[in-house]
Design an enzyme around this catalytic site. Sequence first.
Site, mmCIF file in Angstrom:
data_model
loop_
_atom_site.group_PDB
_atom_site.id
_atom_site.type_symbol
_atom_site.label_atom_id
_atom_site.label_comp_id
_atom_site.label_asym_id
_atom_site.label_seq_id
_atom_site.Cartn_x
_atom_site.Cartn_y
_atom_site.Cartn_z
ATOM 1 N N SER A 38 54.645 47.661 -34.983
ATOM 2 C CA SER A 38 55.402 46.513 -34.648
ATOM 3 C C SER A 38 54.620 45.784 -33.829
ATOM 4 C CB SER A 38 56.925 47.079 -33.896
ATOM 5 O OG SER A 38 57.801 45.884 -33.970
ATOM 6 N N ASP A 83 42.893 38.247 -37.313
ATOM 7 C CA ASP A 83 42.735 37.158 -38.150
ATOM 8 C C ASP A 83 42.103 35.831 -37.641
ATOM 9 O OD1 ASP A 83 44.078 38.938 -39.979
ATOM 10 O OD2 ASP A 83 45.846 37.626 -40.176
ATOM 11 N N LYS A 93 54.539 48.983 -39.394
ATOM 12 C CA LYS A 93 55.877 48.543 -39.249
ATOM 13 C C LYS A 93 55.792 46.946 -39.030
ATOM 14 C CE LYS A 93 59.994 48.869 -36.514
ATOM 15 N NZ LYS A 93 60.233 47.569 -36.329
#
Length: 394
Positions: A303, A314, A328
């Site tokens: 999460s 990224d 998740k």
Amino acid sequence: MRIKLTQFKSQPQIRRRAVRLALALVLGLSIYSNTMAAAPVTQASVPLAALQSFVAVYERIRLQHVEAKTDEELLQLALEGLILKLDPFSSYLDADDMIRLQQDTRGEYSGIGVELVPEGNYIRIITPIDSSPAYRAGIQPGDWITHVQGTAVKGLDVHAINQLMSGEVGTEVALIILRNGEELKFALTREIITTKSVRSELMADNVAYLRISHFQDHTGQDLVEQMERLKLAGADRWLLDLRNNPGGTLAAAAEVADAFLTEGIIVTTKARQRHGNMRFDASSTDPSEGWPLAILINNGSASASEIVAGAIKDHQRGQLVGNTSFGKGSVQSIIALPEGAGVKLTTAYYYTPDGHNIHLKGIEPHLKIDNTSIEDDLQLTSALDLVNFLDAKK
């Protein structure tokens, strides 16, 4: 054993009761729809055939089930069952659960210190919380709970499991756990779990080690304060440990990622209703000073942990070391109900800056390292070597 089949009789009294119940349900749906008027959604007509089936079954249970139930009890069971079947992360919260959720967000509650998710017939442990009774007893990420207090957990959701494991400080909870085909028994004493979400230390070669165990309301602020202290102590590189971190609040995850990023998207969420779409962007301030960064993750990182790891990956801000994260990628909203109860409802998926939805997939580390023993932390050693290399390269 013989099963007696009887036909449901359309007695006038039952019909009137069914009509009243159906009317109440329809009115309830209408009232709820009006509260959501800010989000324009086309409302389909109520499926009367399905509603009639529900009322018929409801009446049969009310009249003939071996144990008498009140209307309030039956409607409560219907509500819990509805939410149970949605997804593993949505759940009904009674008043006590709502209090515990608030305590967890603040960082203090009574329990044994485990994060759970239902999978199949059992309950999987995402991670034990640092220094908790579960952690000290040797409970590990990936363990499967089969029984709590002698009760089989098959078919139960996280809410029901938490009810079994909750209790007063000093009382005992018994668990049966399945690990690699072996059945293990644990007797743990409940205590106040204080989840101080950030701890840190200055390691050899001026590496600032930062460990986040859970994302709470003040995690971002606490992290920056400890980063400032480590900089004064001579740190010049960062090692962020998110292993076995089950997550927490979305805002806290964005704040932690922002401590290492100076521009661009951190995370976006996409929901069915427009007001549920959110976007978090990095600010220009940089507590990390742009220093080399490595992040430790494993299959217990879930999460909010994955939001941070995904943003760093990224943006190519740092290197990830360890194992593939839990996967998740959904967001739960808390909906308050009367009398202190509530619903934790999955309302959106989140996406990394490059638009990846990692739900049920996880995030792959740049350097995959398995820990083969508790005594020898190969992941930590490898991350230290990597962050030293990054420093030398810079």
